[in-house]
Motif scaffolding. Structure first.
Motif, mmCIF file in Angstrom:
data_model
loop_
_atom_site.group_PDB
_atom_site.id
_atom_site.type_symbol
_atom_site.label_atom_id
_atom_site.label_comp_id
_atom_site.label_asym_id
_atom_site.label_seq_id
_atom_site.Cartn_x
_atom_site.Cartn_y
_atom_site.Cartn_z
ATOM 1 N N PRO A 9 -4.008 0.823 -3.018
ATOM 2 C CA PRO A 9 -3.486 -0.534 -2.951
ATOM 3 C C PRO A 9 -2.486 -0.885 -3.964
ATOM 4 O O PRO A 9 -2.792 -0.369 -5.285
ATOM 5 C CB PRO A 9 -4.851 -1.215 -3.127
ATOM 6 C CG PRO A 9 -5.662 -0.538 -3.826
ATOM 7 C CD PRO A 9 -5.309 0.633 -3.693
ATOM 8 N N ILE A 10 -1.504 -1.546 -3.784
ATOM 9 C CA ILE A 10 -0.625 -2.012 -5.001
ATOM 10 C C ILE A 10 -0.541 -3.462 -4.898
ATOM 11 O O ILE A 10 0.191 -4.244 -4.283
ATOM 12 C CB ILE A 10 0.983 -1.559 -4.679
ATOM 13 C CG1 ILE A 10 0.884 0.091 -4.475
ATOM 14 C CG2 ILE A 10 1.806 -1.791 -5.725
ATOM 15 C CD1 ILE A 10 1.928 0.459 -3.574
ATOM 16 N N TYR A 37 0.743 -1.201 0.005
ATOM 17 C CA TYR A 37 -0.152 -0.082 -0.067
ATOM 18 C C TYR A 37 0.880 1.357 -0.160
ATOM 19 O O TYR A 37 2.013 1.333 0.439
ATOM 20 C CB TYR A 37 -1.096 0.002 1.340
ATOM 21 C CG TYR A 37 -1.822 -1.032 1.333
ATOM 22 C CD1 TYR A 37 -2.928 -1.071 0.565
ATOM 23 C CD2 TYR A 37 -1.585 -2.368 1.709
ATOM 24 C CE1 TYR A 37 -4.104 -2.043 0.633
ATOM 25 C CE2 TYR A 37 -2.438 -3.382 1.787
ATOM 26 C CZ TYR A 37 -4.036 -3.063 1.290
ATOM 27 O OH TYR A 37 -4.447 -4.116 1.056
ATOM 28 N N GLY A 38 0.364 2.398 -0.662
ATOM 29 C CA GLY A 38 1.151 3.553 -0.425
ATOM 30 C C GLY A 38 1.296 4.111 0.757
ATOM 31 O O GLY A 38 0.430 3.752 1.705
ATOM 32 N N SER A 65 6.404 9.604 -1.095
ATOM 33 C CA SER A 65 5.061 8.925 -1.303
ATOM 34 C C SER A 65 5.455 7.637 -1.799
ATOM 35 O O SER A 65 5.608 7.310 -2.865
ATOM 36 C CB SER A 65 4.214 9.483 -2.445
ATOM 37 O OG SER A 65 4.974 10.068 -3.632
ATOM 38 N N GLY A 66 5.880 6.829 -0.798
ATOM 39 C CA GLY A 66 6.365 5.443 -1.345
ATOM 40 C C GLY A 66 5.410 4.408 -0.705
ATOM 41 O O GLY A 66 4.318 4.385 -0.926
ATOM 42 N N ASP A 67 6.271 3.214 -0.621
ATOM 43 C CA ASP A 67 5.182 2.053 -0.237
ATOM 44 C C ASP A 67 5.650 1.699 0.993
ATOM 45 O O ASP A 67 6.636 1.634 1.814
ATOM 46 C CB ASP A 67 5.614 0.792 -0.948
ATOM 47 C CG ASP A 67 5.434 1.281 -2.786
ATOM 48 O OD1 ASP A 67 4.693 1.754 -2.991
ATOM 49 O OD2 ASP A 67 6.472 0.380 -3.610
ATOM 50 N N GLY A 87 14.497 5.440 -8.089
ATOM 51 C CA GLY A 87 14.018 4.330 -7.324
ATOM 52 C C GLY A 87 13.669 4.693 -6.007
ATOM 53 O O GLY A 87 14.090 6.102 -5.490
ATOM 54 N N GLY A 88 12.962 4.080 -5.230
ATOM 55 C CA GLY A 88 12.702 4.435 -3.699
ATOM 56 C C GLY A 88 13.858 4.387 -2.906
ATOM 57 O O GLY A 88 13.813 5.413 -1.898
ATOM 58 N N GLY A 89 14.963 3.739 -2.966
ATOM 59 C CA GLY A 89 16.202 4.100 -2.232
ATOM 60 C C GLY A 89 16.675 5.457 -2.313
ATOM 61 O O GLY A 89 17.003 5.867 -1.323
#
Length: 331
Positions: free
Chosen positions: A256-257, A127-128, A209-211, A192-194
């Motif tokens: 939702p992811i 999820y976000g 705004s990640g996961d 990417g998220g990192g």
């Protein structure tokens, strides 16, 4: 010398009939393949490896599932290949994600849409999440929204992916909840998220705004971050159980992811049902729940007609959002 021709003919006939019998017995769970529509190591690979382990450990298949890779367009290349070139391969699953559905909504899969494959199973979800640095003055989503309203130029959103991506959408929804036009928000795209999390902790961006699962793993690894809210319909399990949902915080944001699988459009009803029934049995076991949790996914289990309806509802919602945000929308 005895005539062995009748014997040879008989043996050949027997072998042929055995071969036909074996091929008749072969079904969708024989010599299985999972296509990950990306390079090794990402979320699609994780999804294939999850089902590979679960099917083998639960003895639903006798031979290990082969995982192959077909990168391109967050699933577009694989989608087109299955629909156009391999539509009837009953033993081939293809992994998809919420990002795949978002791209379908924006017409990024070319001439095909959500009606062109058979959706088999959703096997887990992420999820976000609205994430800030530990040193941030924002303790709640309300604090963040108040700061955006006070001076939008001082709040920079960071995310993995460019405009129209999942992370951008999550940032845009947060900005919209604060009364800001998403087109005017300050947004920095990272690979990417990192990278985005590093920038967040360094003070280069104020919000990420990640996961949720990614944030949870980073926190376990010692990252100095704080999750203000998760974009789920209810509170999550585990380390984030005390974090409120965005809805609880007063903002109607859900992201939702999901992760799951589809098969080609010409797979028979009987073979499709075998997969649906197998996933239903497998996902109801504690062993599966353990494997899913080990891969950082939260509970989500939909199959067959239930999943098909869910996918179509999500794609329709993504189309509406994309149109609201001025993005391209599939016709």
């Amino acid at each position: 010398m005895p005539n062995t021709r009748p014997l040879r003919r008989g043996a050949l006939t027997l072998l042929a009939s055995l071969s036909l019998s074996l091929s008749a017995l072969a079904g969708p769970l024989d010599k299985t393949e999972c296509i990950a529509p990306a390079k090794p190591g990402g979320g699609f690979d994780l999804t294939c490896k999850l089902v590979q382990s679960a099917l083998m450990e639960g003895k639903y298949i006798s031979d290990p599932m082969r995982v192959s890779y077909m990168p391109g367009g967050i699933g577009a290349v694989a989608y087109n290949a299955i629909v156009a070139q391999r539509p009837a391969e009953a033993n081939t699953l293809v992994a998809f994600s919420g990002g795949s559905l978002l791209n379908l909504a924006q017409g990024k899969f070319g001439r095909y849409n959500e009606n062109d494959v058979r959706w088999v199973a959703g096997v887990g979800a992420d999820y976000g999440a609205i994430v800030v640095a530990d040193s941030s003055p924002f303790k709640t989503v309300a604090d963040l929204v108040a700061a955006i309203k006070a001076d939008p130029t001082k709040i920079v959103f960071g995310a993995g992916g460019t405009i129209g991506s999942q992370d951008w959408m999550k940032a845009a929804l947060t900005a919209k909840a604060a009364g800001l036009n998403p087109k005017t928000m300050r947004f920095v795209a990272f690979e990417g998220g990192g990278e985005a999390l590093t920038a967040l902790q360094g003070g280069h961006v104020q919000v990420y705004s990640g996961d949720a699962s990614e944030a949870e793993e980073q926190m376990k690894a010692g990252a100095k971050i704080r999750v203000l809210a998760v974009m789920s319909d209810k509170r999550l399990e585990g380390a984030l159980a005390k974090v409120p949902t965005a809805k609880e915080a007063g903002y109607d944001i859900e992201w939702p992811i999901i992760r799951g699988f589809y098969v080609g459009p010409k797979v028979s009803d009987a073979d499709y049902k075998v997969w649906v029934d197998t996933f239903n049995k497998m996902m109801a076991t504690p062993a599966y729940a353990k494997l899913r949790a080990e891969r950082g996914l939260f509970p989500f289990a939909k199959t067959g007609a239930d999943l098909d309806a869910y996918v179509k509802q999500r794609v329709a919602a993504y189309r509406t959002l994309a149109a609201e945000f001025g993005l391209n929308v599939a016709k």
